[in-house]
Scaffold this active site. Structure first.
Site: not given
Ligand SMILES: Cc1cc2nc3c(=O)[nH]c(=O)nc-3n(C[C@H](O)[C@H](O)[C@H](O)COP(=O)(O)OP(=O)(O)OC[C@H]3O[C@@H](n4cnc5c(N)ncnc54)[C@H](O)[C@@H]3O)c2cc1C
Length: 362
Positions: A182, A259, A354
């Site tokens: 992670r 998480s 996380e």
């Molecule tokens: C119900 C639920 C279940 C989940 N299950 C998992 C799981 O099983 N495994 C897991 O690993 N994660 C899980 N997550 C966490 C999350 O979904 C992941 O980390 C996902 O990749 C975040 O993507 P996002 O586009 O929503 O990022 P955001 O939340 O929009 O951004 C996260 C961070 O990344 C940065 N960011 C976004 N896009 C970019 C880019 N293109 N370049 C550089 N930085 C960027 C943002 O500025 C921020 O700091 C879960 C979340 C939820 C709500």
């Protein structure tokens, strides 16, 4: 490489939080926690070039930039974000066939689970156990997302990154990303913008070996055996739903960042943590944060019966902290601090988040 633009049409509906017709004014409208105060200015980047242009222009004048994908790993303070909020919406996909494999180059704004669904339907193996993870493809390398025995580092062969320091677009190989559990070179810095990622998938109707015991059981196979891709995807989605880990407007247990706490990686586990599930990772011992939290007295649903009851530990998953409706970020972070301090007092282990905290701390 044949670029397919407008992939949202090809891949199905975009993520709930990518409703690009509505103009959001608060971060609560852009995050799965539904928390976060006003946004200073919001722009949509519909292409990689536009993403670079928007970031570079803001950097030029010193305007703080917050990139938002699906907002599923973001906790933003109640004061919101004073500068530019960029919604990533680039959506091209390029495919290149080679010897029973396909290299797909996916723009940052493509919804991850739409991509997984499309590859499973196309008979391409590699992403199936990562079904149902919310958010966009560009954020997947940031914390090296993973689930049920796979992580994005297993299939990523390269990516394009905009470096805000040198102001250049650079091709990166997997080594440069310093992937760990992670975490990656992108995790604790705002310096890099992921523009697109290239993934190597295998043309095959069966999954790779299913290593995760719970998933193997659900599929009725032995760990290490394979199953049809579509069955693996369905089983993963079922398991995830039972834990509130698939986004569902009607299910407050999914109003989370998944998480909240990361499993701690230690050189040595303390004696008090005897009995805690553990794994060897990156030469260190990874402990189950969920076990530590439960043993410290914070059970599923913790917080529901107290005060206004607007935040709680999920009723389905110990690691998820949830907004039950009408919460503030301050309330969520107070709950996080209570759990962190309780675990520290009991085990001497300090849990870290996380999720990405922006304009807030705990
Ligand atoms: C119900 C639920 C279940 C989940 N299950 C998992 C799981 O099983 N495994 C897991 O690993 N994660 C899980 N997550 C966490 C999350 O979904 C992941 O980390 C996902 O990749 C975040 O993507 P996002 O586009 O929503 O990022 P955001 O939340 O929009 O951004 C996260 C961070 O990344 C940065 N960011 C976004 N896009 C970019 C880019 N293109 N370049 C550089 N930085 C960027 C943002 O500025 C921020 O700091 C879960 C979340 C939820 C709500």
């Amino acid at each position: 490489m044949s670029p397919i633009s407008g992939s949202r049409g090809v891949l199905g509906a975009a993520a709930v939080h990518l409703n690009l017709t509505a103009v959001p004014t608060t971060l609560a409208q852009l995050t799965t926690l539904r928390l976060g105060g006003p946004a200073g200015r919001v722009e949509v980047a519909a292409s990689s070039d536009e993403l670079v242009r928007l970031v570079a222009a803001a950097d030029e004048v010193g305007e703080p930039v917050l990139l938002v994908g699906g907002g599923s790993n973001l906790v933003v303070g109640d004061a919101g974000w004073p500068g530019l909020v960029i919604r990533v919406a680039s959506d091209t996909i390029g495919r290149e066939d080679a010897d029973g494999e396909q290299l797909i180059t996916v723009a940052a704004g493509v919804a991850w689970d739409d991509l997984v669904a499309a590859t499973v339907a196309d008979g391409l193996a590699g992403l199936e156990t990562m079904s149902g993870i919310p958010g966009l493809t560009g954020a997947t390398p940031v914390q090296n997302v993973g689930a049920y025995g796979s992580e994005v580092a297993d299939v990523l062969t390269g990516l394009r990154v905009y470096d805000r320091l040198s102001r250049t677009v650079q091709p990166w190989g997997p080594q440069q990303c310093r992937f760990g559990f992670r975490t990656s070179a992108f995790k604790h810095t705002d310096r890099f913008v992921v523009l697109d990622v290239t993934l190597r998938l295998v043309r095959r109707r069966e999954s790779g070996p299913v290593r995760y015991l719970e998933l193997a059981r659900r599929l009725g196979i032995e760990p290490g055996e394979s199953a049809p891709l579509a069955d693996v995807r369905d089983a993963v989605l079922d398991l995830r739903r039972s834990k509130g880990m698939v986004l569902d407007e009607a299910d407050h247990d999914s109003w989370s960042v998944g998480s909240f706490f990361v499993n701690p990686l230690l050189d040595e586990a303390p004696a008090q943590a005897e009995g805690c599930p553990r794994w060897q990772t990156d030469g260190r011992t990874k402990l189950s944060a969920a076990w530590l939290i439960e043993q410290a007295g914070f059970f599923r649903g913790w917080g529901l019966d107290r005060g206004r009851g607007t935040v709680s530990v999920s009723t389905k998953h110990t690691l998820a902290l949830t907004n039950r409706g009408g919460a503030t970020t301050a309330e969520l972070l107070a709950l996080a601090a209570e759990i962190r301090d309780g675990v520290q007092a009991r085990f001497g282990i300090r849990l870290g988040p996380e999720a990405h905290l922006r304009n807030c701390a705990f």
